[in-house]
Design a protein around this motif. Structure first.
Motif, PDB file in Angstrom:
ATOM      1  N   VAL A 284      66.066  -0.747  16.603  1.00  0.00           N
ATOM      2  CA  VAL A 284      65.391  -0.279  18.180  1.00  0.00           C
ATOM      3  C   VAL A 284      66.329   0.571  18.662  1.00  0.00           C
ATOM      4  CG1 VAL A 284      64.524  -0.946  20.348  1.00  0.00           C
ATOM      5  CG2 VAL A 284      64.174  -2.616  18.499  1.00  0.00           C
ATOM      6  N   ILE A 285      65.961   1.965  19.105  1.00  0.00           N
ATOM      7  CA  ILE A 285      66.560   2.736  19.842  1.00  0.00           C
ATOM      8  C   ILE A 285      65.855   2.868  21.280  1.00  0.00           C
ATOM      9  CG2 ILE A 285      67.730   5.019  20.051  1.00  0.00           C
ATOM     10  CD1 ILE A 285      67.365   5.456  17.111  1.00  0.00           C
ATOM     11  N   CYS A 286      66.687   2.459  22.384  1.00  0.00           N
ATOM     12  CA  CYS A 286      65.966   2.541  23.755  1.00  0.00           C
ATOM     13  C   CYS A 286      66.619   3.390  24.670  1.00  0.00           C
ATOM     14  CB  CYS A 286      65.944   0.961  24.240  1.00  0.00           C
ATOM     15  SG  CYS A 286      64.971   1.075  25.587  1.00  0.00           S
ATOM     16  N   ASP A 287      65.855   4.478  25.191  1.00  0.00           N
ATOM     17  CA  ASP A 287      66.344   5.575  26.278  1.00  0.00           C
ATOM     18  C   ASP A 287      66.382   4.522  27.432  1.00  0.00           C
ATOM     19  OD1 ASP A 287      66.707   7.475  27.950  1.00  0.00           O
ATOM     20  OD2 ASP A 287      65.255   8.677  27.155  1.00  0.00           O
ATOM     21  N   ARG A 288      67.636   4.289  27.795  1.00  0.00           N
ATOM     22  CA  ARG A 288      67.923   3.316  29.025  1.00  0.00           C
ATOM     23  C   ARG A 288      67.509   1.854  28.914  1.00  0.00           C
ATOM     24  NH1 ARG A 288      69.930   6.572  33.170  1.00  0.00           N
ATOM     25  NH2 ARG A 288      68.998   8.526  33.476  1.00  0.00           N
ATOM     26  N   PHE A 289      68.476   1.093  29.515  1.00  0.00           N
ATOM     27  CA  PHE A 289      68.038  -0.461  29.132  1.00  0.00           C
ATOM     28  C   PHE A 289      68.730  -0.832  30.804  1.00  0.00           C
ATOM     29  CE2 PHE A 289      68.556  -4.645  27.475  1.00  0.00           C
ATOM     30  CZ  PHE A 289      67.154  -4.823  27.273  1.00  0.00           C
ATOM     31  N   ALA A 290      69.485  -2.156  30.652  1.00  0.00           N
ATOM     32  CA  ALA A 290      69.862  -2.937  31.575  1.00  0.00           C
ATOM     33  C   ALA A 290      71.143  -2.183  32.399  1.00  0.00           C
ATOM     34  CB  ALA A 290      70.330  -4.311  31.236  1.00  0.00           C
ATOM     35  N   ASP A 291      71.945  -1.538  31.672  1.00  0.00           N
ATOM     36  CA  ASP A 291      73.007  -0.682  32.191  1.00  0.00           C
ATOM     37  C   ASP A 291      72.477   0.209  33.383  1.00  0.00           C
ATOM     38  OD1 ASP A 291      75.099  -1.951  30.613  1.00  0.00           O
ATOM     39  OD2 ASP A 291      74.271  -0.869  29.096  1.00  0.00           O
ATOM     40  N   SER A 292      71.441   0.746  33.331  1.00  0.00           N
ATOM     41  CA  SER A 292      70.825   1.699  34.047  1.00  0.00           C
ATOM     42  C   SER A 292      70.647   0.951  35.455  1.00  0.00           C
ATOM     43  CB  SER A 292      69.295   2.472  33.639  1.00  0.00           C
ATOM     44  OG  SER A 292      69.714   3.394  32.841  1.00  0.00           O
ATOM     45  N   THR A 293      70.228  -0.227  35.322  1.00  0.00           N
ATOM     46  CA  THR A 293      69.739  -1.130  36.646  1.00  0.00           C
ATOM     47  C   THR A 293      71.013  -1.503  37.369  1.00  0.00           C
ATOM     48  OG1 THR A 293      67.827  -1.984  35.666  1.00  0.00           O
ATOM     49  CG2 THR A 293      68.690  -3.078  37.643  1.00  0.00           C
ATOM     50  N   ARG A 294      72.112  -1.714  36.572  1.00  0.00           N
ATOM     51  CA  ARG A 294      73.316  -1.970  37.096  1.00  0.00           C
ATOM     52  C   ARG A 294      74.018  -0.733  37.895  1.00  0.00           C
ATOM     53  NH1 ARG A 294      76.058  -6.633  36.596  1.00  0.00           N
ATOM     54  NH2 ARG A 294      74.785  -7.792  35.232  1.00  0.00           N
ATOM     55  N   VAL A 295      73.906   0.182  37.293  1.00  0.00           N
ATOM     56  CA  VAL A 295      74.154   1.469  37.775  1.00  0.00           C
ATOM     57  C   VAL A 295      73.574   2.283  39.068  1.00  0.00           C
ATOM     58  CG1 VAL A 295      74.611   4.033  37.390  1.00  0.00           C
ATOM     59  CG2 VAL A 295      75.673   2.292  35.720  1.00  0.00           C
ATOM     60  N   TYR A 296      72.118   2.454  38.731  1.00  0.00           N
ATOM     61  CA  TYR A 296      71.350   3.132  39.874  1.00  0.00           C
ATOM     62  C   TYR A 296      71.051   2.220  40.754  1.00  0.00           C
ATOM     63  CZ  TYR A 296      70.367   7.041  36.965  1.00  0.00           C
ATOM     64  OH  TYR A 296      70.281   8.447  36.399  1.00  0.00           O
ATOM     65  N   GLN A 297      70.471   0.747  40.437  1.00  0.00           N
ATOM     66  CA  GLN A 297      70.555  -0.315  41.703  1.00  0.00           C
ATOM     67  C   GLN A 297      71.749  -0.679  42.295  1.00  0.00           C
ATOM     68  OE1 GLN A 297      68.084   0.168  39.069  1.00  0.00           O
ATOM     69  NE2 GLN A 297      67.121   1.557  40.705  1.00  0.00           N
ATOM     70  N   GLY A 298      72.798  -0.617  41.529  1.00  0.00           N
ATOM     71  CA  GLY A 298      73.989  -1.250  42.134  1.00  0.00           C
ATOM     72  C   GLY A 298      74.421  -0.031  42.834  1.00  0.00           C
ATOM     73  N   GLU A 299      74.544   1.037  42.657  1.00  0.00           N
ATOM     74  CA  GLU A 299      74.955   2.298  43.571  1.00  0.00           C
ATOM     75  C   GLU A 299      74.239   2.318  44.788  1.00  0.00           C
ATOM     76  OE1 GLU A 299      75.335   5.538  45.791  1.00  0.00           O
ATOM     77  OE2 GLU A 299      73.327   5.302  44.589  1.00  0.00           O
ATOM     78  N   ALA A 300      72.933   1.758  44.678  1.00  0.00           N
ATOM     79  CA  ALA A 300      72.101   1.697  45.840  1.00  0.00           C
ATOM     80  C   ALA A 300      72.217   0.682  46.742  1.00  0.00           C
ATOM     81  CB  ALA A 300      70.583   1.805  45.492  1.00  0.00           C
ATOM     82  N   GLY A 301      73.407  -0.502  46.232  1.00  0.00           N
ATOM     83  CA  GLY A 301      73.455  -1.187  47.271  1.00  0.00           C
ATOM     84  C   GLY A 301      73.412  -2.849  46.729  1.00  0.00           C
ATOM     85  N   VAL A 302      72.660  -3.071  45.637  1.00  0.00           N
ATOM     86  CA  VAL A 302      72.224  -4.414  45.082  1.00  0.00           C
ATOM     87  C   VAL A 302      73.665  -5.115  44.634  1.00  0.00           C
ATOM     88  CG1 VAL A 302      70.817  -5.748  43.777  1.00  0.00           C
ATOM     89  CG2 VAL A 302      70.134  -3.632  44.581  1.00  0.00           C
TER      90      VAL A 302
END
Ligand code: TYD
Length: 229
Positions: A92-110
């Motif tokens: 399986v090759i996936c373009d973005r996964f859970a790390d994107s949530t850590r980064v994008y939503q983490g940066e947004a304050g979660v």
């Protein structure tokens, strides 16, 4: 599970799409069956949530609400697409996964505790074997995105692309922090190089990581930066 799970991460305009297509082709040439997928989306339910997220319709829920939607989409994607493919023995090759949530939503304050909880629930034990982070300075990535959106029909930047350059730079450092924290899973490649060079580095890293599952490699002249060093 017998398949292997590779994710690609990085900021906007890092070149993930091109590199994913090249890796897929290379693995197929070696007889592997590839399940190519992306987030947010990748399954019918998750694609519906993608539309809400990228159009900005979910923005009023706030970062925590958006993080929950990304997690809901991920749960459907894992259950319906990724886990069954791995059970079949596909790569399986996936373009973005859970790390994107850590980064994008983490940066947004979660906060991290919420992100941990959401990730645990969403992935249900299905975690990447290898994550390729294509690192690129925000200004270079964004200028690629803006020249691309002039020539395609994407209708301009999406909800996340439209953020400030400072936000994109913070995301970049958060990705690099994650790679440092989990060197056994991450490989960082420099996305400023030309696509052939980047593809060579990625192939070298994939080959090294899965050496027991792939035929012996003669040409190892390129050098990917392992997050280990
Ligand atoms: P997409 O059009 O797939 O772009 P890209 O080529 O950059 O991957 O857009 C996905 C956007 O959603 C991207 O800006 C990153 C963001 N995103 C999150 O904020 N959290 C997430 O968990 C995921 C998977 C993506």
């Amino acid at each position: 599970m017998t398949g292997q799970f590779i994710t690609f991460e990085g900021g906007e305009g890092a070149g993930k799409t091109t590199q994913i297509a090249r890796l897929k082709q290379r693995l197929e040439e070696l007889g592997k069956t590839i399940c190519l997928t992306r987030e947010p989306g990748g399954s019918p339910g998750a694609e519906k949530i993608r539309e809400m997220l990228l159009s900005g319709a979910a923005r009023k829920l706030g970062p925590r609400g958006e993080a929950m939607l990304f997690a809901a989409a991920r749960a459907d994607h894992v259950d319906g697409v990724i886990a069954p493919a791995l059970v079949r023995g596909d790569w399986v090759i996936c373009d973005r996964f859970a790390d994107s949530t850590r980064v994008y939503q983490g940066e947004a304050g979660v906060d991290n505790e919420t992100l941990d909880l959401l990730e645990t629930i969403a992935v249900a034990g299905t975690r990447p074997d290898l994550t390729i982070l294509i690192d690129i300075p925000a200004d270079i990535g964004l200028s690629r995105v803006s020249s691309r959106s002039k020539t395609d029909d994407s209708g301009g930047p999406d909800r996340f692309e439209a953020d400030t350059i400072a936000t994109h730079e913070r995301r970049r450092s958060l990705f690099l922090d994650l790679a440092k924290q989990q060197p056994e899973r991450f490989v960082v490649v420099d996305g400023r190089h030309d696509p052939d060079h980047v593809a060579g580095e990625i192939w070298w890293a994939v080959h090294r990581h899965f050496k027991d599952l792939l035929p012996e490699q003669k040409d190892n002249s390129t050098t990917a930066t392992s997050a280990e060093g």
